[in-house]
Design a protein around this motif. Structure first.
Motif: not given
Length: 374
Positions: A15-35
């Protein structure tokens, strides 16, 4: 963070990543998997059942250690080898155990996958005493000593390793004690460590710290320049240990039995700790009783002058010892006591039931033991 089941901080980092994390599918998927993974964790509430396995320094050269004329029988009875320790942590890992910190126990915030069980590891007397590494009286390590590492050092990459003088007289570096062995294992098996926890390292002060002679007698013997360098090096080791998941503790200043000490003697011993050790290690909140000598004066809580003396030096966690293989834990007001199960050659050989379900003690006994310790 995620590899150590610290999903909250993993999510925070994403969440501290600058920018819209949804624009980076791998990072967005990682966040969802962590949740999702975080929601599957189970809080561990049975604090009293958490074992604390306690070791002394590990023997790197068992043939040499067990043959020592003065201390060989003691080393055989009270110590384990580097090979035995390596097999022990592999067994613990295979049986679903995971290292947790005293800080997380204290906070009551241990959330684990359903197939994991918490464990604490303690190592005492991480001092590399002169008598264990010096056979000729010059206070320096030599080839005819007992086969232990002589100090902890930082390697070229800033990681902690060991130095020792081997049986040929060469000064060598490598994984000759608990810290580098455990570090390497956790690097390969990050799911053996909850939130990066490693072990509790308890020290005395009378013969220096981590193999560095930071005591007044060494200053007199080696001189001021040596002493100042030793203090600086020991502080660097302490800082690196803390930053990589270790918790530091006091094992009394003089490796003495507080059960037989008066309140005044306890105060004098801890005053030396404060004067000589605290400036190097910084403040520590964990106290580990030496010589199997607790000060317990009631059946369920500390009280009395001895306890008041120790508490007045800022300790809030007290590690005693288990007379059997059964863990115990006593909560107190903003403090706690925990028993340590002693992992020794004698206990591995003669109390196999203590370690049932954790690892196979007979299978890991080092063949260099020429006699079964009693």
């Amino acid at each position: 963070h995620a590899a150590h089941f610290d999903y909250q901080n993993a999510i925070k980092a994403i969440d501290g990543f600058s920018g819209d994390v949804k624009q980076f599918p791998a990072l967005y998927e990682l966040r969802n998997s962590c949740v999702n993974a975080k929601e599957q964790l189970v809080q561990w509430n049975d604090i009293a059942s958490i074992p604390n396995f306690s070791f002394q320094l590990l023997i790197e050269n068992p043939t040499q250690a067990f043959a020592d004329k003065t201390y060989g029988a003691s080393y055989n009875r009270n110590f384990v080898t580097t090979d035995e320790f390596t097999a022990i942590i592999q067994g613990l890992y295979d049986n679903g155990y995971i290292l947790v910190s005293l800080s997380d126990i204290e906070a009551g915030t241990i959330f684990l996958p359903a197939d994991k069980k918490p464990l604490v590891i303690t190592q005492t007397q991480v001092n590399y005493y002169t008598y264990m590494i010096d056979s000729d009286g010059d206070k320096l390590p030599d080839k005819d000593a007992a086969g232990f590492a002589s100090k902890l050092i930082l390697d070229a990459n800033g990681n902690i390793t060991c130095e020792m003088v081997d049986s040929t007289g060469q000064t060598v570096t490598g994984s000759f004690d608990l810290v580098p062995i455990l570090d390497a294992f956790v690097e390969t098996h990050p799911d053996f460590s909850y939130k990066g926890a490693k072990a509790v390292l308890a020290l005395t002060g009378y013969d220096g710290l981590f193999g560095y002679r930071t005591n007044p007698q060494a200053q007199s013997f080696f001189g001021d320049d040596y002493y100042e360098r030793a203090c600086k090096d020991a502080a660097e080791i302490a800082n690196r240990l803390r930053s990589t998941g270790y918790e530091l503790a006091c094992y009394t200043y003089g490796n003495v039995a507080y059960g037989a000490y008066s309140p005044e003697q306890i105060r004098a011993d801890l005053t030396k700790w404060n004067m000589e050790v605290t400036p190097i290690l910084g403040d520590v909140s964990t106290f580990v009783f030496a010589q199997n000598s607790d000060i317990l004066e009631t059946t369920d809580a500390y009280s009395g002058e001895k306890y008041e003396e120790i508490r007045n030096f800022g300790f809030t966690r007290y590690l005693g010892f288990c007379t059997t293989g059964t863990p115990w834990f006593t909560p107190m007001d903003n403090q706690f006591r925990q028993g340590r199960i002693m992992v020794t050659g004698a206990n591995l050989a003669n109390h196999q039931d203590w370690f049932s379900g954790f690892f196979d003690p007979i299978a890991i006994l080092d063949p260099s033991r020429n006699t079964i310790p009693s």
